[in-house]
Design an enzyme around this catalytic site. Structure first.
Site, PDB file in Angstrom:
ATOM      1  N   ASN A  12       0.814  -1.213   0.000  1.00 23.26           N
ATOM      2  CA  ASN A  12       0.000   0.000   0.000  1.00 23.26           C
ATOM      3  C   ASN A  12       0.851   1.268   0.000  1.00 23.26           C
ATOM      4  OD1 ASN A  12      -2.453   1.626   2.103  1.00 23.26           O
ATOM      5  ND2 ASN A  12      -2.591   1.311  -0.086  1.00 23.26           N
ATOM      6  N   CYS A  14       2.762   1.913  -3.293  1.00 22.42           N
ATOM      7  CA  CYS A  14       3.053   2.202  -4.713  1.00 22.42           C
ATOM      8  C   CYS A  14       1.793   2.141  -5.571  1.00 22.42           C
ATOM      9  CB  CYS A  14       4.094   1.237  -5.277  1.00 22.42           C
ATOM     10  SG  CYS A  14       5.716   1.345  -4.534  1.00 22.42           S
ATOM     11  N   ARG A  15       1.415   0.929  -5.962  1.00 17.24           N
ATOM     12  CA  ARG A  15       0.334   0.754  -6.931  1.00 17.24           C
ATOM     13  C   ARG A  15      -1.043   1.114  -6.411  1.00 17.24           C
ATOM     14  NH1 ARG A  15       1.940  -5.268  -8.489  1.00 17.24           N
ATOM     15  NH2 ARG A  15       2.659  -5.162  -6.332  1.00 17.24           N
ATOM     16  N   SER A  16      -1.418   0.628  -5.233  1.00 20.43           N
ATOM     17  CA  SER A  16      -2.778   0.897  -4.766  1.00 20.43           C
ATOM     18  C   SER A  16      -3.014   2.364  -4.411  1.00 20.43           C
ATOM     19  CB  SER A  16      -3.182  -0.046  -3.628  1.00 20.43           C
ATOM     20  OG  SER A  16      -2.331   0.056  -2.522  1.00 20.43           O
ATOM     21  N   ASP A 127       4.853  -4.473 -10.287  1.00 16.68           N
ATOM     22  CA  ASP A 127       5.297  -3.759  -9.096  1.00 16.68           C
ATOM     23  C   ASP A 127       6.520  -2.912  -9.447  1.00 16.68           C
ATOM     24  OD1 ASP A 127       6.028  -2.861  -6.605  1.00 16.68           O
ATOM     25  OD2 ASP A 127       6.109  -4.852  -5.682  1.00 16.68           O
TER      26      ASP A 127
END
Length: 163
Positions: A12, A14-16, A127
């Site tokens: 929780n 980077c991507r989300s 990622d």
């Protein structure tokens, strides 16, 4: 009645949080912020309480998105209040399905790139954490593209609900 969407990646940071910021902006642009709530979490708690990765923050800010974020871990009890749980890759999808208390809850889980008709068979958002900044830019592009289809799907779900 509020429609609730939660984006989930590993830590929780980077991507989300990137997906949360982008989708929140799309919701606001469409005039649905009074009907749609957007947040994010990680499958693990390694970064709980920390801000988003500085590379995530800089990429978001350079593209005009909000970057205010504090990491947290997804809790199985959240399924009952969520309408849609968006996994950023197949590993997250599997982890979330194991956490789902009921079959109904498991049906709320979707891969983000499943909302991108041009994604083909590879539905994972890679990622970017261990890579260079360009990985964060690529992640943002994938998230922005998929957010268009996700917003259309959420709008469709909202059509049948009372405002």
């Amino acid at each position: 009645m509020t429609y609730r969407v939660c984006f989930v990646c590993t830590g929780n940071i980077c991507r989300s949080p990137m997906a949360e910021s982008v989708f929140r902006a799309r919701v606001a642009e469409s005039g649905l912020n009074d009907r749609v709530e957007v947040d994010s979490a990680g499958t693990g708690g390694w970064h709980e309480g920390e801000p988003a990765d500085p590379r995530t923050v800089s990429v978001l800010e350079e593209h005009g998105y909000d970057s205010d974020h504090v990491a947290r871990q997804f809790q199985p009890s959240w399924f009952s209040r969520l309408d849609l749980v968006i996994a950023l890759d197949t590993g997250h999808l599997k982890a979330l399905r194991r956490l789902a208390p009921t079959e109904e809850d498991a049906h709320k889980i979707r891969l983000l790139r499943s909302y991108d008709s041009a994604a083909g068979d590879d539905l994972d958002v890679p990622d970017p954490y261990y890579g260079q900044r360009n990985g964060f830019e690529e992640c943002l592009e994938m998230v922005e593209t998929a957010s268009v289809g996700l917003l259309a799907a959420v709008r469709e779900q909202l059509e049948g609900r009372a405002a």
